[in-house]
Design a protein around this motif. Structure first.
Motif, PDB file in Angstrom:
ATOM      1  N   ARG A   1      -3.697  11.611   6.804  1.00  0.00           N
ATOM      2  CA  ARG A   1      -2.642  11.782   5.794  1.00  0.00           C
ATOM      3  C   ARG A   1      -3.176  12.629   4.651  1.00  0.00           C
ATOM      4  NH1 ARG A   1       1.233   7.250   6.257  1.00  0.00           N
ATOM      5  NH2 ARG A   1       0.560   5.915   7.986  1.00  0.00           N
ATOM      6  N   ASP A   2      -2.275  13.333   3.998  1.00  0.00           N
ATOM      7  CA  ASP A   2      -2.663  14.122   2.828  1.00  0.00           C
ATOM      8  C   ASP A   2      -3.024  13.200   1.677  1.00  0.00           C
ATOM      9  OD1 ASP A   2      -2.282  16.545   4.070  1.00  0.00           O
ATOM     10  OD2 ASP A   2      -0.185  16.724   3.448  1.00  0.00           O
ATOM     11  N   PRO A   3      -3.930  13.627   0.770  1.00  0.00           N
ATOM     12  CA  PRO A   3      -4.272  12.795  -0.393  1.00  0.00           C
ATOM     13  C   PRO A   3      -3.093  12.704  -1.364  1.00  0.00           C
ATOM     14  CG  PRO A   3      -5.343  14.946  -0.522  1.00  0.00           C
ATOM     15  CD  PRO A   3      -4.729  14.868   0.840  1.00  0.00           C
ATOM     16  N   LEU A   4      -3.122  11.649  -2.165  1.00  0.00           N
ATOM     17  CA  LEU A   4      -2.074  11.422  -3.169  1.00  0.00           C
ATOM     18  C   LEU A   4      -2.501  12.029  -4.499  1.00  0.00           C
ATOM     19  CD1 LEU A   4      -1.326   7.658  -2.413  1.00  0.00           C
ATOM     20  CD2 LEU A   4      -0.264   9.672  -1.385  1.00  0.00           C
ATOM     21  N   PRO A   5      -1.542  12.489  -5.311  1.00  0.00           N
ATOM     22  CA  PRO A   5      -1.903  13.054  -6.619  1.00  0.00           C
ATOM     23  C   PRO A   5      -2.455  11.998  -7.557  1.00  0.00           C
ATOM     24  CG  PRO A   5       0.482  12.869  -6.395  1.00  0.00           C
ATOM     25  CD  PRO A   5      -0.097  12.556  -5.039  1.00  0.00           C
ATOM     26  N   ALA A   6      -3.242  12.436  -8.530  1.00  0.00           N
ATOM     27  CA  ALA A   6      -3.944  11.511  -9.426  1.00  0.00           C
ATOM     28  C   ALA A   6      -2.989  10.692 -10.276  1.00  0.00           C
ATOM     29  CB  ALA A   6      -4.908  12.289 -10.311  1.00  0.00           C
ATOM     30  N   ASP A   7      -1.826  11.274 -10.653  1.00  0.00           N
ATOM     31  CA  ASP A   7      -0.920  10.564 -11.556  1.00  0.00           C
ATOM     32  C   ASP A   7      -0.037   9.546 -10.863  1.00  0.00           C
ATOM     33  OD1 ASP A   7       0.656  12.303 -10.135  1.00  0.00           O
ATOM     34  OD2 ASP A   7       1.843  12.978 -11.866  1.00  0.00           O
TER      35      ASP A   7
ATOM     36  N   TYR B   1      -1.007  19.790  10.388  1.00  0.00           N
ATOM     37  CA  TYR B   1      -1.952  18.688  10.470  1.00  0.00           C
ATOM     38  C   TYR B   1      -2.809  18.615   9.202  1.00  0.00           C
ATOM     39  CZ  TYR B   1      -0.931  18.308  15.466  1.00  0.00           C
ATOM     40  OH  TYR B   1      -0.302  18.126  16.668  1.00  0.00           O
ATOM     41  N   SER B   2      -3.246  17.386   8.889  1.00  0.00           N
ATOM     42  CA  SER B   2      -4.180  17.180   7.782  1.00  0.00           C
ATOM     43  C   SER B   2      -5.621  17.190   8.262  1.00  0.00           C
ATOM     44  CB  SER B   2      -3.886  15.836   7.090  1.00  0.00           C
ATOM     45  OG  SER B   2      -2.605  15.837   6.526  1.00  0.00           O
TER      46      SER B   2
ATOM     47  N   THR C   1       0.854  -1.183   0.000  1.00  0.00           N
ATOM     48  CA  THR C   1       0.000   0.000   0.000  1.00  0.00           C
ATOM     49  C   THR C   1       0.893   1.237   0.000  1.00  0.00           C
ATOM     50  OG1 THR C   1      -1.775  -1.122   1.204  1.00  0.00           O
ATOM     51  CG2 THR C   1      -1.780   1.282   1.242  1.00  0.00           C
ATOM     52  N   VAL C   2       0.577   2.178  -0.873  1.00  0.00           N
ATOM     53  CA  VAL C   2       1.336   3.430  -0.962  1.00  0.00           C
ATOM     54  C   VAL C   2       0.468   4.550  -0.392  1.00  0.00           C
ATOM     55  CG1 VAL C   2       2.551   5.029  -2.482  1.00  0.00           C
ATOM     56  CG2 VAL C   2       2.496   2.579  -3.030  1.00  0.00           C
ATOM     57  N   ARG C   3       1.021   5.273   0.606  1.00  0.00           N
ATOM     58  CA  ARG C   3       0.300   6.366   1.252  1.00  0.00           C
ATOM     59  C   ARG C   3       1.233   7.567   1.405  1.00  0.00           C
ATOM     60  NH1 ARG C   3      -1.728   3.359   6.624  1.00  0.00           N
ATOM     61  NH2 ARG C   3       0.512   2.929   6.710  1.00  0.00           N
ATOM     62  N   ASP C   4       0.653   8.667   1.813  1.00  0.00           N
ATOM     63  CA  ASP C   4       1.466   9.835   2.114  1.00  0.00           C
ATOM     64  C   ASP C   4       2.349   9.520   3.318  1.00  0.00           C
ATOM     65  OD1 ASP C   4       2.143  12.706   1.897  1.00  0.00           O
ATOM     66  OD2 ASP C   4       1.170  12.819   3.858  1.00  0.00           O
ATOM     67  N   ALA C   5       3.608   9.925   3.281  1.00  0.00           N
ATOM     68  CA  ALA C   5       4.543   9.631   4.368  1.00  0.00           C
ATOM     69  C   ALA C   5       4.255  10.520   5.583  1.00  0.00           C
ATOM     70  CB  ALA C   5       5.978   9.836   3.894  1.00  0.00           C
TER      71      ALA C   5
END
Length: 842
Positions: free
Chosen positions: A75-81, A658-659, A58-62
């Motif tokens: 966590r912050d959202p990940l970019p679409a690309d 903070y997110s 699983t890949v998430r924001d660090a």
């Protein structure tokens, strides 16, 4: 000798029945706690493994840390690309974006508010998805939703019905499917709404962003190897974790929230076993005294002191083994009862089959056998010392040794000294636990010496009531060792209940008093679920603050930060509006200086850390890592408590680190000249679209803050009643055994004219007297140590001592009534003794 031991035990099985029951209950409690803990651990592990089944990575924001105080960080959202970039990495068989967040369900206009999460997530098909369709089909259009089967069944939702999902945005969606989670119908204590990816992004206002990317490795590619490849491709701004690590971390986070329950159960098991140990030792002491002639005849017949010692210990071993076996079986059943009881008090535990490990079995037998045999060592040694000539005369009454009294006085003095050290100096509060052990040990040793005077003092009302009362008082005073051990067992249970009651009431009163002094707002808006990190949509503040009936609205947010190996909480405030709805007292610096990115500390924190205005504090945030904030003010400790934490930052500083975007409270001051009822109606109308937002006055706000205290104290008090039950069995057991010892005395009393009714009242009066003595000792001990604890806690923040007199009187009354019940069976047995046979008893 072993055959004799077995025959003796079986011949006197009625004598040991209540002692056996006491050990059984203690082992049951310990076993039940372990089974419940192991079961919760296994079920949580299974739940999170199911959630990550079919996904390798699983890949998430660090972030700097995953969770704090049992809560996962946002966590912050990940970019679409990012998904496309991951898909191109060698060894990736599939990569799928996923979105998840909070989405409250409404069915027929009524909000569904579970004790757990309200999950809104994008639908992911198998094998990467953890949910499977049980009825209907997956969502295909943006106005469709799949609900978990448990929620649909519980709220009578059918395929084709329309429900409302409230996230950042709100939508009415048609139910096209029902889903299950593994072999269950949903997530425990939660609701689940599964929608298409675009629908989830729209409802959560993520734009084209996603929460995480699920990755499946190609055949032959190890997940650890692929993790390194993806990490190199996406960079250090993203965290790549294996499914097993995420499952373990998720389960550990939830276990952290339940860890206090394990500690409570094990502590109460220890209390139950300690009370049981007093009962066991008392029982064997009485039995040995009654068997003096028998044991002396064994010695005269050639038995050695060692053989007699082994005989008594063997009897204890048989009792311990039997009790452990029964306690283990009952403990498994008790785990279900404790789990249901915990849910009644608002502590959600995962449902599922119980888990019995070999560790639990070993602990059950070790506890039961060690407690029983250990409690019998003293009586066994006295039995071994019985001289053969004792068979020729009646056993002398037990005397209180001077060494025992001196040791008891020293132990009590040590307990008082430890208490004084905590109160007078900066000694750690846990030292009070050592002081309590010293006090209990001192009472146990001093008991026989001080019991006669205490019995006559407490027994004055009984003595004044008539002859049965005077005889009961004399009987209890004549056997001080027995009376002291029986009363102390009950006193321990009552002391714990009194301690919990006083401490809980004091904490709640302190919160109420401090809150009333500091919070001057007319109204508050808070989440009905009392979430740790808030639960109010920012839209609540926006709507309320624009009302003409509202002069000012100020919002609070909470967050966690890492302080070395520890985790602390902080409060984010608006420095411009907070002074208008509170009465804060800064002893140094200025609240307005928070706008520059600084931090305000509670006085005791600054004192403990050696910080002053102008110094820097290093803090680690999950999103931004380690940051240094300048101390711009010091706040009075009581005011900091009213705002829930010892650290205050500005909302702007919070947003940078903070997110999370959820408010915890909105404090409201109504406009001058506005009618209170009119203001309430306007605010409630503004909250109509946010079902979990609740308008509260100060009393309701304090109740929300102390709800967790009420839940824990209620559960602990109910469970402590087990220790009290064991102690009451001790009264019954002691009196039942004493009837045999006092057979001739009872026969003589009947011969000189005492009626069966008077004899029964004498025995029952003795039971009540023991319960009264235990009640006085227990309440004094409990209130005393609770007062010391409150005083010690007051070093950091003002804490007032509040003694719930009414509740303590109820505890005492219940103890007296229970003592009366405990004397019923022994009284009945005494009244049935044949007068002539009793007089002739040697």
């Amino acid at each position: 000798m072993w055959r004799l031991t077995l025959r003796t035990t079986l011949a006197r099985r009625a004598r040991l029945a209540l002692t056996l029951l006491a050990v059984v209950l203690g082992v049951t409690f310990a076993t039940g706690g372990l089974v419940l803990t192991d079961t919760s651990t296994r079920l949580l592990d299974d739940q999170f493994r199911t959630a990550t089944a079919g996904v390798d990575l699983t890949v998430r924001d660090a972030v700097a840390f995953d969770s704090a105080m049992g809560v996962e960080v946002a966590r912050d959202p990940l970019p679409a690309d990012l998904t496309a970039r991951i898909a191109t990495v060698s060894g990736v068989a599939a990569a799928r974006p996923q979105v998840r967040g909070q989405g409250l369900l409404e069915v027929d206009g009524t909000a569904v508010v579970p004790s757990g999460t309200s999950l809104l997530a994008s639908w992911t098909p198998a094998p990467m998805g953890s949910f499977t369709i049980r009825a209907g089909r997956p969502p295909a259009a943006d106005d469709e939703v799949v609900l978990d089967e448990d929620t649909a069944r519980g709220h009578r939702v059918r395929l084709g019905d329309t429900v409302t999902v409230r996230a950042t945005d709100t939508a009415r969606l048609r139910v096209v499917g029902l889903a299950g989670f593994g072999d269950r119908g949903g997530l425990p204590n939660s609701t689940v709404a599964l929608v298409t990816l675009p629908s989830a992004q729209r409802l959560l206002r993520l734009g084209t962003g996603v929460s995480e990317v699920a990755v499946v490795a190609a055949p032959g590619v190890a997940p650890d190897e692929l993790r390194d490849r993806i990490g190199a491709a996406v960079g250090v701004d993203y965290e790549v974790a294996t499914s097993r690590d995420i499952a373990a971390a998720g389960a550990a986070t939830v276990r952290d929230q339940l860890s206090w329950l394990q500690l409570v159960l094990l502590a109460l098991a220890g209390a139950a076993l300690l009370v049981g140990a007093f009962l066991i030792a008392n029982t064997f002491s009485i039995v040995v005294t009654q068997r003096t002639r028998e044991l002396a005849l064994l010695r005269a017949a050639g038995a050695t002191g060692g053989q007699v010692l082994r005989s008594v210990l063997g009897e204890a071993l048989l009792v311990g083994l039997t009790a452990s076996t029964a306690g283990l079986a009952l403990g498994v059943a008790a785990a279900t009862g404790i789990r249901n009881l915990a849910r009644v008090f608002g502590v959600p535990l995962p449902a599922g089959g119980l888990v019995l490990t070999s560790r639990t079995v070993l602990v059950a037998f070790a506890v039961g056998v060690l407690v029983t045999v250990g409690s019998a060592v003293g009586p066994a040694r006295r039995a071994a010392a019985v001289a053969p000539v004792a068979a020729l005369r009646q056993a002398a009454a037990a005397r209180t040794g001077r060494i025992r009294a001196v040791a008891g006085a020293l132990a009590a003095a040590a307990g008082l000294a430890a208490t004084a050290a905590v109160l007078a100096a900066d000694a750690p509060v846990p030292l009070l636990g050592v002081a309590a052990l010293g006090a209990v040990g001192g009472l146990a040793l001093l008991g026989p010496a001080i019991t006669p005077a205490l019995v006559r003092l407490v027994g004055r009302p009984l003595a004044a009531a008539g002859v049965p009362g005077r005889l009961a008082t004399d009987s209890a005073a004549r056997t001080p060792r027995r009376t002291a051990a029986t009363a102390l067992a009950l006193a321990l249970g009552l002391a714990l209940i009194s301690y919990v009651a006083v401490l809980g009431t004091s904490v709640k009163s302190s919160v109420r008093q401090t809150y009333a002094e500091v919070i001057t707002a007319d109204h508050l808006v808070e989440s009905a679920r009392n979430e740790m990190l808030g639960g109010l949509s920012p839209a609540v503040y926006d709507r309320v603050s624009r009302l003409p009936e509202v002069a000012v609205a100020s919002r609070l947010r909470y967050g966690h930060w890492r302080d070395g190996d520890m985790t602390n909480a902080l409060t984010a405030v608006d420095p411009a509006t907070l002074p208008r709805v509170t009465s804060l007292h800064l002893t140094a610096g200025s609240l307005a200086a928070l706008d520059g990115g600084g931090i305000v500390l509670a006085e005791h924190v600054a004192r403990d850390r050696g910080l002053a205005v102008g110094n820097d504090l290093s803090m680690t945030f999950s999103r931004t890592g380690t940051r240094t904030l300048s101390v711009v003010g010091l706040l009075r400790d009581g005011d900091a408590r009213a705002l829930a934490t010892d650290y205050l930052i500005a909302l702007d500083t919070f947003a940078r680190n903070y997110s999370e975007e959820m408010d915890a409270s909105v404090l409201i001051r109504t406009a001058d000249g506005t009618d209170r009822a009119a203001a309430e109606r306007a605010i409630k109308a503004a909250l109509a679209d946010t079902p979990t937002a609740q308008l509260r006055d100060q009393a309701a706000a304090v109740a929300g803050r102390t709800q967790a205290i009420d839940q824990v104290l209620g559960l602990v008090t109910v469970l402590l009643m087990l220790a009290v039950l064991i102690a009451l069995l001790g009264i019954t057991n002691t009196l039942a055994l004493s009837i045999t010892e006092r057979t001739a005395e009872i026969g003589l009393l009947r011969a000189v004219g005492m009626t069966r009714r008077q004899l029964g009242w004498m025995i029952r009066a003795e039971a009540v007297l023991v319960a009264a003595l235990a009640g006085v000792l227990g309440i004094v001990l409990g209130v005393g140590f609770a007062a010391a604890t409150v005083r010690a806690l007051g070093r950091d923040a003002p804490t007032v001592l509040a003694v719930p007199t009414g509740r303590l009187l109820v505890v005492l009354a219940v103890a007296l009534a229970a003592g009366l019940l405990a004397g019923l069976l022994p009284a009945r047995r005494a009244a049935r003794l044949d007068v002539l046979a009793a007089i002739g008893t040697p």
